[in-house]
Design an enzyme around this catalytic site. Sequence first.
Site, PDB file in Angstrom:
ATOM      1  N   LYS A  50       0.682  -1.163   0.079  1.00 21.27           N
ATOM      2  CA  LYS A  50       0.000  -0.036  -0.085  1.00 21.27           C
ATOM      3  C   LYS A  50       0.848   1.203   0.036  1.00 21.27           C
ATOM      4  CE  LYS A  50      -4.537  -1.861   1.287  1.00 21.27           C
ATOM      5  NZ  LYS A  50      -5.543  -1.751   2.135  1.00 21.27           N
TER       6      LYS A  50
ATOM      7  N   LYS B  28     -10.113  -5.679  -4.285  1.00 18.83           N
ATOM      8  CA  LYS B  28     -11.227  -4.495  -4.527  1.00 18.83           C
ATOM      9  C   LYS B  28     -10.756  -3.343  -5.257  1.00 18.83           C
ATOM     10  CE  LYS B  28     -12.326  -4.669   0.209  1.00 18.83           C
ATOM     11  NZ  LYS B  28     -12.818  -3.801   1.502  1.00 18.83           N
TER      12      LYS B  28
ATOM     13  N   LYS C  85      -3.511 -11.900  -6.048  1.00 19.42           N
ATOM     14  CA  LYS C  85      -4.868 -11.970  -5.393  1.00 19.42           C
ATOM     15  C   LYS C  85      -5.787 -10.992  -6.080  1.00 19.42           C
ATOM     16  CE  LYS C  85      -5.629  -8.888  -1.579  1.00 19.42           C
ATOM     17  NZ  LYS C  85      -6.301  -8.422  -0.342  1.00 19.42           N
TER      18      LYS C  85
END
Length: 332
Positions: free
Chosen positions: A114, A199, A196
């Site tokens: 992130k 969202k 993965k």
Amino acid sequence: MDDKKTLYSAIQPTNNLTIGNYVGAIKNWLNLQENYDCYFAIANMHAITVRQNPAELRQKTLALLALYIACGIDPQKCCLYVQSHVPAHAELCWVLNTFTYVGEMERMTQFKDKSARHAENVNMGLMDYPVLMAADILLYQAQFVPVGEDQRQHLEIARDIAQRFNNAYTPTFTVPEGLYMKVGAKINDLQDPAKKMSKSAENPNGSVFLSDDRDTIIRKFKRAVTDSGSEIRFDPENKPGVSNLLTIYSVFSGKTVPEAEAEFAGRGYGDFKLAVGEAVADKLQPVQREQEKILADREYLNAVLKSGAERAAHIAARTLGKVYKKIGFYQI
Ligand code: ATP
Ligand code: LTN
């Protein structure tokens, strides 16, 4: 009720949920709610570690609650609440910060990911994310935490922090264990099966959202990346794309992976991808309809959140009280 073990999990009300969140988390919760004392939170305090639009964050909070209920999580059986409604989360997080090392947080995979994706805003909250998550879990003395594979590292840290505190004083926290699905703990991106499904992925064609309509779902599966060769066989190493689709099909159709392999033996990728898309769309359509219906009843949703927050705050305050006593905070 009292002798049931406690189970805790949460999801951030960010973006739209994907079938990865559904399979890795919510679907797993459904079976567990019968046998455990369950707390399922909406982690809005975690959500603001990445900049959010306020109106959207508010709307997604209610939408996530409606989705929990639409998926079959029963507010009569489980405690459903919003993290920011229980101030003890922030309070315990502060104490646990003093039992956590900066180096440990810098090593977290999600923090590194992130920070790279939001280089303009590598804030303290992003780094502290796992400590807040530890506070969530430890406040309720949860034994089990059902999450997807990507949260394993955070769960290990929560265990370390709990043990560190227990060793420094006297046993205070239950040391939690992660519960991971055997099939579906990691659903991968349809366009890049090495990653993965997320969202917040850059390519929306790689993620199937719970809010996607039937045509979109089928189109995304039709375009899913498969592997060389033509065999429909579960082999994550050599056939990551096909194996991911087999996992998804298995979860959404209720068949085992070997049953799915047998069903598609000798058939082409085109047929197979269409069947996966249809299985997913068939399952999601009624959930979407139910979510819409529930979301329209604001009064009901507020009542669920109010009673959830009261119940959660009561338990959380008990744990926080013990912690404050042990660390020597003067009490009046
Ligand atoms: P973001 O991409 O915004 O970081 P996310 O998709 O990782 O979000 P979270 O709110 O962080 O979603 O996770 C909610 C739950 O869904 C967690 O239990 C997580 O382990 C699970 N989960 C997320 N992605 C997957 C996936 N691809 N496969 C299985 N489980 C998943
Ligand atoms: N970080 C989690 C969401 C989360 C959570 C928790 C999960 C916040 N607090 C406590 C389990 C227990 C995620 O899935 N991204």
